[in-house]
Write a protein that holds these residues in place. Structure first.
Motif, PDB file in Angstrom:
ATOM      1  N   ALA A 287      45.688  43.725  34.484  1.00  0.00           N
ATOM      2  CA  ALA A 287      44.859  43.302  35.609  1.00  0.00           C
ATOM      3  C   ALA A 287      44.504  41.837  35.421  1.00  0.00           C
ATOM      4  N   GLY A 288      44.620  41.071  36.497  1.00  0.00           N
ATOM      5  CA  GLY A 288      44.337  39.640  36.441  1.00  0.00           C
ATOM      6  C   GLY A 288      43.178  39.249  37.333  1.00  0.00           C
ATOM      7  N   LYS A 289      42.873  37.974  37.295  1.00  0.00           N
ATOM      8  CA  LYS A 289      41.748  37.415  38.050  1.00  0.00           C
ATOM      9  C   LYS A 289      41.744  37.926  39.485  1.00  0.00           C
ATOM     10  N   GLY A 290      40.585  38.424  39.891  1.00  0.00           N
ATOM     11  CA  GLY A 290      40.415  38.917  41.252  1.00  0.00           C
ATOM     12  C   GLY A 290      40.765  40.383  41.436  1.00  0.00           C
ATOM     13  N   GLU A 291      41.325  41.017  40.403  1.00  0.00           N
ATOM     14  CA  GLU A 291      41.712  42.419  40.523  1.00  0.00           C
ATOM     15  C   GLU A 291      40.659  43.334  39.910  1.00  0.00           C
TER      16      GLU A 291
END
Length: 109
Positions: free
Chosen positions: A77-81
Protein backbone atom coordinates in the motif's frame (compact mmCIF):
# COMPACT_ATOMS: atom_id res chain seq x y z
CA UNK A 1 -5.89 13.45 23.01
CA UNK A 2 -2.33 14.51 22.25
CA UNK A 3 -1.16 17.58 24.16
CA UNK A 4 -0.12 19.24 20.88
CA UNK A 5 -3.54 18.93 19.16
CA UNK A 6 -6.61 20.99 20.02
CA UNK A 7 -10.14 19.73 19.48
CA UNK A 8 -11.88 21.67 16.73
CA UNK A 9 -8.67 23.07 15.21
CA UNK A 10 -7.39 21.94 11.80
CA UNK A 11 -3.85 20.55 11.60
CA UNK A 12 -1.66 18.81 9.04
CA UNK A 13 -1.64 15.07 9.69
CA UNK A 14 1.48 14.00 7.77
CA UNK A 15 3.64 16.73 9.31
CA UNK A 16 2.46 15.93 12.83
CA UNK A 17 4.89 13.05 13.23
CA UNK A 18 8.53 12.73 12.22
CA UNK A 19 10.69 9.76 11.28
CA UNK A 20 13.37 8.61 13.73
CA UNK A 21 16.40 6.51 12.76
CA UNK A 22 15.88 2.76 13.26
CA UNK A 23 12.56 3.35 15.01
CA UNK A 24 8.80 3.23 14.90
CA UNK A 25 7.32 6.44 16.29
CA UNK A 26 3.66 6.70 17.32
CA UNK A 27 1.39 9.48 18.50
CA UNK A 28 -2.16 8.90 19.74
CA UNK A 29 -4.48 11.60 18.45
CA UNK A 30 -7.73 10.29 19.92
CA UNK A 31 -8.43 7.57 22.47
CA UNK A 32 -12.08 6.85 23.22
CA UNK A 33 -14.06 3.83 24.40
CA UNK A 34 -15.32 3.48 20.81
CA UNK A 35 -11.88 3.51 19.17
CA UNK A 36 -8.50 5.13 18.66
CA UNK A 37 -6.74 7.18 16.01
CA UNK A 38 -2.95 6.89 16.04
CA UNK A 39 -0.22 8.27 13.78
CA UNK A 40 2.84 6.12 13.05
CA UNK A 41 6.17 6.79 11.32
CA UNK A 42 8.26 3.72 10.41
CA UNK A 43 11.89 4.03 9.43
CA UNK A 44 13.09 1.75 6.62
CA UNK A 45 13.46 -1.84 7.84
CA UNK A 46 11.19 -1.36 10.84
CA UNK A 47 7.80 -2.94 11.40
CA UNK A 48 5.25 -4.51 13.68
CA UNK A 49 5.52 -8.28 14.03
CA UNK A 50 2.54 -10.52 13.36
CA UNK A 51 -0.23 -10.10 15.91
CA UNK A 52 -4.01 -10.05 16.15
CA UNK A 53 -6.40 -7.40 17.44
CA UNK A 54 -9.96 -7.97 18.64
CA UNK A 55 -11.24 -5.06 16.52
CA UNK A 56 -11.21 -3.97 12.88
CA UNK A 57 -8.54 -1.42 12.00
CA UNK A 58 -8.10 0.89 9.01
CA UNK A 59 -4.60 1.79 7.81
CA UNK A 60 -4.29 4.95 5.70
CA UNK A 61 -0.81 5.44 4.20
CA UNK A 62 0.20 9.11 4.39
CA UNK A 63 3.74 8.87 3.02
CA UNK A 64 5.95 6.18 1.50
CA UNK A 65 4.94 2.56 1.05
CA UNK A 66 4.17 -0.33 3.40
CA UNK A 67 4.08 -4.08 3.10
CA UNK A 68 1.06 -5.26 5.07
CA UNK A 69 0.44 -8.96 5.60
CA UNK A 70 -3.06 -10.06 6.57
CA UNK A 71 -3.83 -13.72 7.16
CA UNK A 72 -0.62 -14.72 5.40
CA UNK A 73 -1.36 -12.65 2.25
CA UNK A 74 1.02 -9.78 1.52
CA UNK A 75 -0.22 -6.41 0.21
CA UNK A 76 1.69 -3.30 -0.83
CA UNK A 77 0.00 0.00 0.00
CA UNK A 78 1.33 3.42 -0.96
CA UNK A 79 0.64 7.06 -0.24
CA UNK A 80 -3.06 7.83 -0.36
CA UNK A 81 -4.15 4.19 -0.14
CA UNK A 82 -6.06 2.46 2.65
CA UNK A 83 -6.44 -1.14 3.74
CA UNK A 84 -8.85 -2.63 6.27
CA UNK A 85 -7.39 -5.19 8.66
CA UNK A 86 -10.20 -7.40 9.99
CA UNK A 87 -10.54 -8.31 13.64
CA UNK A 88 -8.96 -11.54 14.90
CA UNK A 89 -6.92 -12.15 11.71
CA UNK A 90 -3.11 -12.16 12.14
CA UNK A 91 -1.45 -9.16 10.51
CA UNK A 92 1.98 -7.53 10.33
CA UNK A 93 3.50 -4.37 8.85
CA UNK A 94 6.96 -3.86 7.36
CA UNK A 95 8.70 -0.77 6.00
CA UNK A 96 10.69 -1.70 2.91
CA UNK A 97 11.05 2.09 2.71
CA UNK A 98 10.04 4.79 5.20
CA UNK A 99 6.31 5.24 5.60
CA UNK A 100 3.77 7.09 7.71
CA UNK A 101 0.29 5.86 8.44
CA UNK A 102 -2.85 6.84 10.27
CA UNK A 103 -4.36 3.86 12.11
CA UNK A 104 -8.03 4.00 13.06
CA UNK A 105 -9.21 1.18 15.31
CA UNK A 106 -12.95 0.67 15.72
CA UNK A 107 -13.91 -0.98 18.99
CA UNK A 108 -17.13 -2.95 19.06
CA UNK A 109 -18.81 -5.78 17.22
Amino acid sequence: MSKTKKVGVAFGVEGSIQYADDSVVSQTLLNKDTGTITLFAFDEGQGLSEHTAPFDAVVHILDGQAQITIGGESHIAGKGEMIIMPANIPHALHAEQKFKMLLTMIRGS
